[in-house]
Design an enzyme around this catalytic site. Structure first.
Site, PDB file in Angstrom:
ATOM      1  N   GLU A 117      -2.558   4.821   5.527  1.00 13.59           N
ATOM      2  CA  GLU A 117      -3.108   4.418   6.834  1.00 13.59           C
ATOM      3  C   GLU A 117      -4.456   5.094   7.091  1.00 13.59           C
ATOM      4  O   GLU A 117      -4.723   5.580   8.197  1.00 13.59           O
ATOM      5  CB  GLU A 117      -2.131   4.779   7.970  1.00 13.59           C
ATOM      6  CG  GLU A 117      -0.723   4.210   7.813  1.00 13.59           C
ATOM      7  CD  GLU A 117      -0.579   2.757   8.258  1.00 13.59           C
ATOM      8  OE1 GLU A 117      -1.597   2.144   8.663  1.00 13.59           O
ATOM      9  OE2 GLU A 117       0.537   2.228   8.154  1.00 13.59           O
ATOM     10  N   LYS A 164       0.837  -1.207   0.000  1.00 12.52           N
ATOM     11  CA  LYS A 164       0.000   0.000   0.000  1.00 12.52           C
ATOM     12  C   LYS A 164       0.868   1.251   0.000  1.00 12.52           C
ATOM     13  O   LYS A 164       0.669   2.171  -0.789  1.00 12.52           O
ATOM     14  CB  LYS A 164      -0.928   0.011   1.233  1.00 12.52           C
ATOM     15  CG  LYS A 164      -1.969  -1.082   1.223  1.00 12.52           C
ATOM     16  CD  LYS A 164      -2.934  -0.949   2.392  1.00 12.52           C
ATOM     17  CE  LYS A 164      -2.265  -1.138   3.744  1.00 12.52           C
ATOM     18  NZ  LYS A 164      -1.599  -2.441   3.922  1.00 12.52           N
ATOM     19  N   GLN A 209      -6.138  -3.354  10.387  1.00 11.57           N
ATOM     20  CA  GLN A 209      -5.020  -2.767  11.130  1.00 11.57           C
ATOM     21  C   GLN A 209      -5.417  -1.469  11.824  1.00 11.57           C
ATOM     22  O   GLN A 209      -4.560  -0.640  12.141  1.00 11.57           O
ATOM     23  CB  GLN A 209      -3.843  -2.500  10.203  1.00 11.57           C
ATOM     24  CG  GLN A 209      -3.209  -3.761   9.667  1.00 11.57           C
ATOM     25  CD  GLN A 209      -1.938  -3.438   8.896  1.00 11.57           C
ATOM     26  OE1 GLN A 209      -0.934  -3.030   9.468  1.00 11.57           O
ATOM     27  NE2 GLN A 209      -1.992  -3.605   7.591  1.00 11.57           N
ATOM     28  N   ARG A 263       4.491  -7.527  11.157  1.00 16.02           N
ATOM     29  CA  ARG A 263       5.693  -6.705  10.996  1.00 16.02           C
ATOM     30  C   ARG A 263       6.883  -7.583  10.618  1.00 16.02           C
ATOM     31  O   ARG A 263       7.915  -7.107  10.183  1.00 16.02           O
ATOM     32  CB  ARG A 263       6.070  -5.949  12.310  1.00 16.02           C
ATOM     33  CG  ARG A 263       5.081  -4.935  12.833  1.00 16.02           C
ATOM     34  CD  ARG A 263       4.631  -3.982  11.792  1.00 16.02           C
ATOM     35  NE  ARG A 263       3.394  -4.441  11.182  1.00 16.02           N
ATOM     36  CZ  ARG A 263       2.950  -3.998  10.007  1.00 16.02           C
ATOM     37  NH1 ARG A 263       3.621  -3.112   9.328  1.00 16.02           N
ATOM     38  NH2 ARG A 263       1.825  -4.468   9.501  1.00 16.02           N
TER      39      ARG A 263
HETATM   40  P1  ATP Z   1       1.407  -2.190   6.006  1.00 12.00           P
HETATM   41  O1  ATP Z   1      -0.017  -2.586   5.938  1.00 12.00           O
HETATM   42  O2  ATP Z   1       2.137  -2.948   7.049  1.00 12.00           O
HETATM   43  O3  ATP Z   1       1.604  -0.713   6.080  1.00 12.00           O
HETATM   44  P2  ATP Z   1       1.919  -2.043   3.166  1.00 12.00           P
HETATM   45  O4  ATP Z   1       0.744  -2.621   2.503  1.00 12.00           O
HETATM   46  O5  ATP Z   1       2.029  -0.583   3.217  1.00 12.00           O
HETATM   47  O6  ATP Z   1       2.080  -2.679   4.622  1.00 12.00           O
HETATM   48  P3  ATP Z   1       4.532  -1.919   2.024  1.00 12.00           P
HETATM   49  O7  ATP Z   1       5.243  -1.492   3.257  1.00 12.00           O
HETATM   50  O8  ATP Z   1       4.287  -0.933   0.963  1.00 12.00           O
HETATM   51  O9  ATP Z   1       3.183  -2.657   2.436  1.00 12.00           O
HETATM   52  O10 ATP Z   1       5.285  -3.146   1.373  1.00 12.00           O
HETATM   53  C1  ATP Z   1       5.737  -4.224   2.176  1.00 12.00           C
HETATM   54  C2  ATP Z   1       7.076  -4.729   1.656  1.00 12.00           C
HETATM   55  O11 ATP Z   1       6.884  -5.385   0.407  1.00 12.00           O
HETATM   56  C3  ATP Z   1       8.055  -3.631   1.420  1.00 12.00           C
HETATM   57  O12 ATP Z   1       9.338  -4.081   1.771  1.00 12.00           O
HETATM   58  C4  ATP Z   1       7.934  -3.387  -0.078  1.00 12.00           C
HETATM   59  O13 ATP Z   1       9.105  -2.836  -0.617  1.00 12.00           O
HETATM   60  C5  ATP Z   1       7.686  -4.793  -0.605  1.00 12.00           C
HETATM   61  N1  ATP Z   1       6.917  -4.805  -1.869  1.00 12.00           N
HETATM   62  C6  ATP Z   1       5.665  -4.379  -2.068  1.00 12.00           C
HETATM   63  N2  ATP Z   1       5.278  -4.560  -3.346  1.00 12.00           N
HETATM   64  C7  ATP Z   1       6.315  -5.108  -3.989  1.00 12.00           C
HETATM   65  C8  ATP Z   1       6.565  -5.533  -5.341  1.00 12.00           C
HETATM   66  N3  ATP Z   1       5.633  -5.430  -6.285  1.00 12.00           N
HETATM   67  N4  ATP Z   1       7.769  -6.057  -5.613  1.00 12.00           N
HETATM   68  C9  ATP Z   1       8.717  -6.173  -4.651  1.00 12.00           C
HETATM   69  N5  ATP Z   1       8.555  -5.811  -3.386  1.00 12.00           N
HETATM   70  C10 ATP Z   1       7.379  -5.275  -3.035  1.00 12.00           C
HETATM   71 MG    MG Z   2       2.103   0.773   4.816  1.00 13.61          MG
END
Ligand code: ATP
Ligand code: MG
Length: 752
Positions: free
Chosen positions: A221, A34, A251, A604
């Protein structure tokens, strides 16, 4: 056209990045990218669509998240970040109010009062209107006021909704508190948001300017926004309506700060033409960790199920460990962290220990200190709460805004200048009679014949102080921020005073650290530099103090860990009454929030997860036996193991040396534990607040987990060992008599 950047995204993420017209809702589970989508979306808007960075607004949950996003963007769309508006709701609103606040009577030089200032103000308010803090605790009043503000309630609106006598007291305090804030030319954190909403409501032309400016708005968020924040989002996106919000209802963990996960659903209602995107692939965690997380959250009733899968390896099983008590729990964590670091597979900085309440960190810290393993504590020793930092900031604030009586009171006699409490009280009374701020009173006393009834010595002392600040105010108009910094330290006598303090060295280092913060603003014109500096100081949150590159295991609460990721995660206190917290036991919706909190914690972890619990725990002064957390019961048993992993690699000599060298180096820089002396009789060896290299691993004969035998108490297991003066203290859990603390030289212990 640079569309290459989209190759770093999966097809769903790509679609979410590319849909830039109209409202967009992105609902997705943890680790599904996200935050990454927001970052890439901004880069896409700039590089591919050709939107000017000036027209982009992005809201993050912490300043740290904003910093990280900027760093990524600097690579993806070089040179763009300085013109993007990016930060937390609070920092963005602070900027808007600074520029536009005059329109609703907020002076440009307003200061932002933190929790500490707020408490002082409420205390004075209670005195002035005769409210007894023993009957009506100020903390409760503060939180009621904050809650009202986050619901867009002014004192008048709050009065309409009040039912109880307590509410009535809150109304009176709220009214008076507002008056005092105005007199201090100050706002509190909630005001930053609330006043901005009011500003936009009352000044449509101002709103219009911002609406037109922000062609694209993104909010990370989103599940943790509250009513005021949602209102702001609606106001700002009112014209272009290109608003993308990103969130995960599972979350949502800030309902106690009035966050309302219904905003996610309200968004669908308020923007019926929105498109919705789901991201289902998790990139963060091993498959095992993901399944553990899914098992836990599945028990929540109030949820829309979000699918989540990963291509990642199954990875290691999740370790479920029971310790005897919280000391042993901490010890297991530290030794395991040390072991992994020595094996070379993970660095200490790759690991985090997560806990439900701040209080749990104490025992952990003691253990880290004891074993000489570096750690960083995210809350607790907040840099900006250190006395010398607050003192110096108070000088800056007063110079910036002389109406700020809270800052004035803080430093009027620091360092001592012969201004006693009694004279201050008299001066305040005199000011009140004349309806003057304290600063105006000082001014009047210094420059007119109408003087308060004080001794000539007291008057001279006040006069001296007044002139000091007045000169600094004049300086502030001409000097650079760093020059002003030097002038304040010098002329106020504060530097000299610090040198006479115990821990002078450490305190001066903190001042030096504050100076590096000021340095960032040094190139701005004097007035702006001071405003921006003070604003950035007011808005840092605990998580912002987390420095990535510094070695050491991160100790952090589950709440603060949101949005972060670590290769190795330990969650401690997996017990009923701890996680879930005891206050949630009777309340199903609170229980759901605790489950979400646990879910946030588990997700995490990237590669390794340890879930620890203690059989017996001291909580709030008494020792209790808690049942294992109900959340553990939701985990499929084939995903877990009850034992610690076998050694990752042979423990090499260099591995051990590395940690040792690190500990030594760490001891020379101000360690974060300085203000937290261990309080128990099991205190580790600490001198002047610094960890001393103890002879780790401690006891020469016994170590944790050894089976031992005692002539009187019989058989038992060693729980901990600790060097004490010329001896070792050993804690043993005996089968017959339970826990005993023994001195090695006296106890006739044998291995058995
Ligand atoms: P949260 O809900 O915990 O905030 P999030 O949905 O925001 O998580 P991110 O933090 O953006 O998730 O991504 C989680 C991890 O996965 C990060 O290390 C990110 O770099 C990696 N990631 C996400 N998408 C890809 C992708 N398409 N290719 C490689 N790595 C990815
Ligand atoms: Mg995030």
């Amino acid at each position: 056209m640079n569309t290459e950047l989209l190759n770093a995204l999966n097809p769903d993420q790509r679609k979410a990045v590319e849909s830039i017209d109209g409202p967009v809702l992105i609902v997705a589970g943890p680790g599904s990218g996200k935050t990454r989508v927001i970052t890439y979306r901004i880069a896409y808007l700039i590089n591919v669509v050709g939107i000017r960075p000036y027209h982009i607004l992005a809201v993050t949950f912490t300043n740290k998240a904003a910093r990280e996003m900027k760093e990524r963007l600097e690579k993806l769309a070089p040179g763009s970040i300085k013109d993007i508006t990016m930060g937390t709701f609070h920092s963005i609103c602070a900027g808007i109010l600074r520029r536009e606040g005059e329109a609703i009577g907020i002076n440009r030089d307003f200061v932002i009062f933190d929790a500490d200032d707020q408490e002082k103000l409420l205390k004075r308010a209670a005195e002035e209107i005769g409210v007894d803090p023993k009957k009506f605790p100020l903390k409760k009043i503060a939180s009621a006021i904050s809650h009202a503000k986050s619901q867009l309630q002014t004192p008048e609106r709050f009065r309409d909704k009040s039912h109880s006598y307590f509410d009535e007291i809150v109304v009176r305090m709220y009214e008076h508190y507002e008056k005092m804030l105005r007199a201090n030319n100050a706002v509190d954190f909630d005001d930053l948001l609330l006043k901005t909403v009011f500003l936009f409501q009352r000044q449509p032309s101002v709103l219009k300017r911002y609406q037109e400016r922000y062609v694209h708005i993104m909010v990370d968020e989103f599940q943790d926004t509250n009513l005021v924040q949602y209102e702001l989002v609606k106001q700002l996106s009112g014209h272009h309506r290109n608003i993308a919000v990103v969130g995960d209802p599972d979350q949502s963990i800030y309902s106690w700060r009035a966050a309302d996960l219904r905003n996610v659903f309200n968004f669908e209602r308020d923007f019926p033409d929105r498109s919705v995107h789901y991201l289902e692939q998790n990139y963060r965690s091993t498959d095992t960790i993901l399944q553990v997380a899914s098992g836990i959250i599945a028990d929540n009733r109030e949820r829309k199920e979000i699918k989540l899968w990963t291509q990642n390896e199954p990875g290691d099983k999740v370790c479920l460990i029971e310790a005897y008590n919280e000391q042993e729990e901490a010890q297991i964590v530290v030794r395991e962290a040390e072991r992994m670091s020595a094996s070379g597979k993970y660095r200490l900085a790759d690991m985090a220990v997560l806990y439900r309440t701040n209080a749990q960190s104490r025992v952990l810290e003691e253990s880290f200190i004891h074993y000489g393993v570096p750690y960083k504590l995210v809350a607790g020793t907040r840099f900006y709460e250190r006395r010398e930092v607050k003192d110096l900031v108070a000088y800056f604030r007063l110079i910036h805004n002389p109406a700020d009586s809270v800052s004035l009171m803080r430093i009027i006699n620091v360092p001592t200048r012969g201004i006693g409490d009694k004279s201050i009280v008299d001066m305040q009374a005199w000011a009140r009679q004349r309806d003057l701020t304290l600063w105006q009173a000082l001014e009047a006393a210094s420059s007119s014949d109408d003087k308060p009834p004080l001794t000539s010595r007291a008057l001279a002392a006040f006069d001296h102080f007044y002139r000091l600040i007045q000169t600094l105010i004049e300086d502030s108009r001409q000097l650079s921020l760093l020059q002003l910094f030097g002038e304040i330290l010098e002329r106020s006598g504060y530097q000299l005073y610090l040198k006479t303090q115990p821990d002078a060295e450490e305190r001066l280092e903190n001042i030096a650290e504050l100076r590096t913060v000021a340095e960032q603003f040094n190139n701005l014109p004097s007035g702006d530099a001071l405003s921006f500096f003070l604003e950035s100081v007011s808005l840092v949150s605990d998580v912002d103090n987390l420095k990535e590159n510094e070695g050491g295991v991160t100790l952090i609460t589950l709440h603060q860990a949101k949005g972060l990721e670590f290769p190795v995660v330990f969650i401690v206190g997996m017990e009923e009454s701890v996680l879930p917290h005891f206050r949630s036991l009777e309340d199903p919706s609170q229980m759901e929030e605790e489950r979400r909190l646990c879910y946030v914690g588990v997700t995490r972890a990237r590669q390794r997860l340890y879930l620890l619990r203690a059989f017996r725990r001291s909580m709030m002064g008494s020792s209790k036996v808690n049942e294992p957390s109900r959340f553990l019961g939701a985990i499929r048993s084939d995903l877990t193991t009850g034992s610690l992993p076998k050694a990752d690699a042979p423990k090499t000599q260099t591995g051990v040396k590395k940690i040792y060298e690190y500990s030594t180096r760490q001891a020379q820089t101000p360690p974060r534990m300085e203000t937290r002396r261990p309080a128990t009789s099991m205190a580790p060896v600490v001198s002047a607040g610094r960890p001393v290299k103890s002879d780790r691993p401690v006891a020469p004969l016994f170590k944790t987990g050894d089976q031992v035998s005692h002539p009187i108490f019989g058989d038992g297991v060693v729980i901990s060992t600790m060097p004490v003066k010329n001896d070792h203290e050993i804690v043993v859990s005996f089968k017959t008599v339970g826990l005993k603390k023994l001195l090695l030289s006296f106890a006739k212990l044998t291995k058995g």
